[in-house]
Design an enzyme around this catalytic site. Structure first.
Site, PDB file in Angstrom:
ATOM      1  N   HIS A  51      12.616 -17.901 -12.703  1.00  0.00           N
ATOM      2  CA  HIS A  51      11.834 -19.132 -12.795  1.00  0.00           C
ATOM      3  C   HIS A  51      12.703 -20.382 -12.667  1.00  0.00           C
ATOM      4  O   HIS A  51      12.271 -21.464 -13.054  1.00  0.00           O
ATOM      5  CB  HIS A  51      11.074 -19.185 -14.125  1.00  0.00           C
ATOM      6  CG  HIS A  51      10.051 -18.094 -14.265  1.00  0.00           C
ATOM      7  ND1 HIS A  51       8.951 -17.999 -13.437  1.00  0.00           N
ATOM      8  CD2 HIS A  51       9.961 -17.056 -15.138  1.00  0.00           C
ATOM      9  CE1 HIS A  51       8.231 -16.946 -13.793  1.00  0.00           C
ATOM     10  NE2 HIS A  51       8.812 -16.363 -14.814  1.00  0.00           N
ATOM     11  N   GLU A 155       6.477  -6.538 -20.123  1.00  0.00           N
ATOM     12  CA  GLU A 155       5.665  -7.746 -20.021  1.00  0.00           C
ATOM     13  C   GLU A 155       4.193  -7.466 -19.735  1.00  0.00           C
ATOM     14  O   GLU A 155       3.451  -8.367 -19.343  1.00  0.00           O
ATOM     15  CB  GLU A 155       6.254  -8.661 -18.939  1.00  0.00           C
ATOM     16  CG  GLU A 155       7.712  -9.012 -19.221  1.00  0.00           C
ATOM     17  CD  GLU A 155       8.320  -9.939 -18.194  1.00  0.00           C
ATOM     18  OE1 GLU A 155       8.395 -11.139 -18.472  1.00  0.00           O
ATOM     19  OE2 GLU A 155       8.719  -9.454 -17.115  1.00  0.00           O
ATOM     20  N   ASP A 181       4.425 -13.470 -20.468  1.00  0.00           N
ATOM     21  CA  ASP A 181       3.610 -12.658 -19.577  1.00  0.00           C
ATOM     22  C   ASP A 181       2.657 -11.760 -20.349  1.00  0.00           C
ATOM     23  O   ASP A 181       1.540 -11.490 -19.880  1.00  0.00           O
ATOM     24  CB  ASP A 181       4.508 -11.845 -18.652  1.00  0.00           C
ATOM     25  CG  ASP A 181       5.071 -12.687 -17.518  1.00  0.00           C
ATOM     26  OD1 ASP A 181       4.306 -13.030 -16.607  1.00  0.00           O
ATOM     27  OD2 ASP A 181       6.259 -13.033 -17.564  1.00  0.00           O
TER      28      ASP A 181
END
Length: 259
Positions: A51, A155, A181
């Site tokens: 990210h 996740e 997530d």
């Protein structure tokens, strides 16, 4: 010439002490940030390729800065590609966060990118920072002692169910619960403090403990982190460099600006 030590072996030894390790995610394009975090006392930092927009050249400088600050550096991969994994290892990462792992087969794919043939498909090179630019003998550099600490990120609900099989893969050192997530998978995106997220964390933690493997998780702050530590978390990623900076800046502004 003094013997060299793998950064991964240092991190693995720290995990083996049982003392919870505390770190954060690094997204800012500044090696000084990683050094400051180490000087502040963080055990590790995780450079975020998933990210974040950091490139390999800058990540290598961040790795040097983390060394100077006295903390370990890990890389959160953006995927399972062999080229990215190879770059992360050669810049000197002590470990790899592997996002969205849902099966033992996916971890085996990552391990193939880490190991030389016949187990894996990694190319041979010692002219990199991790191998001390050729100082580390090839037999040692590609041995188990130099293998990165592997951190599959759990996740999703499917990943929680597959956690025992993922943990059993030879080379996995701990599992990491990605609460962001997980919150999205449970229909409450971003609400990592939702009761359903905590229930999923508790289930995953129990699975990890039954499998005999340490577990880590993301914490949204100090109190959040304390709760995870009380649950048995051994590897705590607290916020990011971005949110830590913003939070302290906001605290200063609130404290000094006239009402």
């Amino acid at each position: 010439m003094a013997p060299v030590e793998s950064l991964a072996s240092r991190l693995r030894a720290a995990l083996a002490t049982g003392r919870p390790l505390v770190g954060t995610l690094v997204k800012l394009a500044s090696p000084a940030v990683a050094e400051i975090l180490g000087v502040a006392g963080f055990d590790f930092v995780v450079v975020d390729f998933e990210h974040g927009g950091l490139g390999y050249d800058l990540a290598e400088d961040i790795a040097r800065a983390a060394d100077a600050g006295g903390c370990a550096l890990l890389v959160r991969l953006s995927g399972a590609g062999a080229a990215e994994i190879g770059h992360a290892l050669e810049l000197g990462a002590a470990g790899l966060h592997c996002p969205h792992i849902e099966s033992a087969a996916e971890m085996e794919q990552i391990l193939r990118a880490i190991h030389l043939p016949p187990r894996g498909e990694r190319g041979f090179s010692l002219s990199n920072r991790a191998a001390r630019f050729g100082r580390v003998p090839g037999a040692l550099y590609y041995s188990a002692a130099w293998r990165p600490v592997l951190v599959p990120q759990i996740e999703s609900l499917a990943a929680i169910q597959a956690l025992p099989a993922i943990a059993a893969v030879n080379g996995v050192d701990l599992v990491f619960l990605g609460r962001g997530d997980l919150s999205a998978a449970l229909g409450t995106p971003g609400e990592i403090g939702d009761a359903r997220v905590w229930e999923a964390v508790a289930e995953a933690a129990a699975q990890a403990e039954r499998a005999g493997i340490p577990w880590g998780a993301f914490a949204g702050g100090i109190e959040d982190g304390r709760r995870l530590l009380q649950m048995g978390c051994r590897y705590l990623v607290v916020e990011t460099d971005v949110t830590l900076l913003r939070g302290m800046a906001e605290q200063v502004v609130r404290g000094l600006r006239p009402a």
